[in-house]
Design a protein around this motif. Structure first.
Motif, short mmCIF file in Angstrom:
data_model
loop_
_atom_site.label_atom_id
_atom_site.label_comp_id
_atom_site.label_asym_id
_atom_site.label_seq_id
_atom_site.Cartn_x
_atom_site.Cartn_y
_atom_site.Cartn_z
N ARG A 6 0.84 -1.20 0.00
CA ARG A 6 0.00 0.00 0.00
C ARG A 6 0.88 1.24 0.00
N SER A 171 -12.39 3.29 7.65
CA SER A 171 -12.81 3.91 6.39
C SER A 171 -14.07 4.75 6.54
N ARG A 209 -5.34 8.40 2.95
CA ARG A 209 -5.81 7.01 3.09
C ARG A 209 -6.75 6.64 1.95
N GLU A 213 -6.09 3.71 -0.82
CA GLU A 213 -7.01 2.58 -0.96
C GLU A 213 -7.62 2.52 -2.35
N ARG A 217 -7.14 -0.44 -5.23
CA ARG A 217 -8.27 -1.12 -5.87
C ARG A 217 -8.14 -1.05 -7.39
N PHE A 233 -15.15 4.27 -1.38
CA PHE A 233 -14.18 4.91 -0.50
C PHE A 233 -14.64 6.28 0.00
#
Length: 267
Positions: A6, A171, A209, A213, A217, A233
């Motif tokens: 990540r 999240s 963040r 994320e 994806r 998200f």
């Protein structure tokens, strides 16, 4: 060791890379250690693209120790020849030991004078032909230095750690009020913690963040619908996601998805 990538925009182009968890004794100071090693053929360059975690890093390279402040956009580094870097991703509570104003180091990387740390990590990275062995020894050398030189954080520093953990792992945390409410502090206090211990606003930390994320994806599921990714998200719509991507990464979600499928390790 962990295979988590990540924050790394093009994992296929990585040199040898590993992340090692921080030992319990310094877990309030260091999130993890990361180690990169490379040996690039003459005349070739490996360009690394990273959207860093909203944090500072302390690094050791063959020639110096460096301090990297938090970033506001993606960063790149061109690797040539052979080399290595050992880094500690700092928890917020550790940052005041290195600077009283982390925002002043935003998007900056420069040398700091910690000769004993440098000597210990260089010795570890050059003392074994086994990669796993030298990585573990380098992390142990780094850990010993932290134990000897960085004090145990106080209550406020630990609260700053809690704030960073909340933003990074939950999240459903999408606004400043979410952060403040879940920490049981005022919005002004949350902003002050971020300024003193991170150097980015809570909103910027949340945005980081979500971009990490969303990019993960898009990279791992090239058939994913961008509007669906935006909704998943917490973005209000696809345009909101695209605006964040352009601001921080310098390209649209679709362009990033295409680039991640075509990216070559060597450029």
């Amino acid at each position: 060791m962990t295979g988590d990538s990540r924050g790394i925009l093009y994992p296929a182009s990585l040199p040898r890379f590993s992340r090692l968890p921080s030992p319990e004794g310094i877990a309030a100071l260091v999130r993890w250690f990361w180690i990169a090693e490379w040996d690039i053929a003459p005349g070739r360059t490996s360009r690394q693209h990273v959207i860093s975690f909203p944090a500072s890093n302390l690094t050791v390279e063959p020639a110096f120790v460096g301090f990297a402040g938090p970033t506001s956009r993606r960063s790149t580094r061109d690797l040539t020849g052979g080399g290595w870097t050992v880094g500690a991703l700092l928890r917020p509570a550790a940052v005041p030991h290195f600077t009283d104003a982390p925002a002043a180091h935003r998007d900056a990387y420069g040398p700091v004078q910690f000769p004993r740390l440098h000597a210990a990590v260089v010795h570890a990275m050059t003392g074994s032909e086994d990669a796993t062995g030298r990585h573990l020894q380098a992390a142990e050398a780094f850990t010993s230095w932290f134990v000897e030189n960085v004090p145990t954080p106080g209550e406020e520093g630990l609260r700053a750690n809690m704030m960073a953990d909340l933003i990074d792992t939950d999240s459903s945390t999408v606004r400043l009020d979410d952060v403040a409410g879940r920490l049981g502090v005022s919005a002004r206090t949350a902003q002050r913690l971020a300024a003193r211990y991170v150097g980015l606003s809570p909103a910027a930390m949340i945005r980081r963040r979500r971009i990490q994320e969303a990019s993960e994806r898009l990279r791992n599921d090239p058939d994913s619908d961008i509007a669906t990714v935006a909704a998943d998200f917490g973005y209000s719509d696809q345009a909101h996601l695209a605006n964040d991507f352009r601001t921080v990464l310098g390209l649209t979600p679709g362009a990033y998805r295409n680039a991640s499928s075509e990216h070559s390790p060597l450029e």
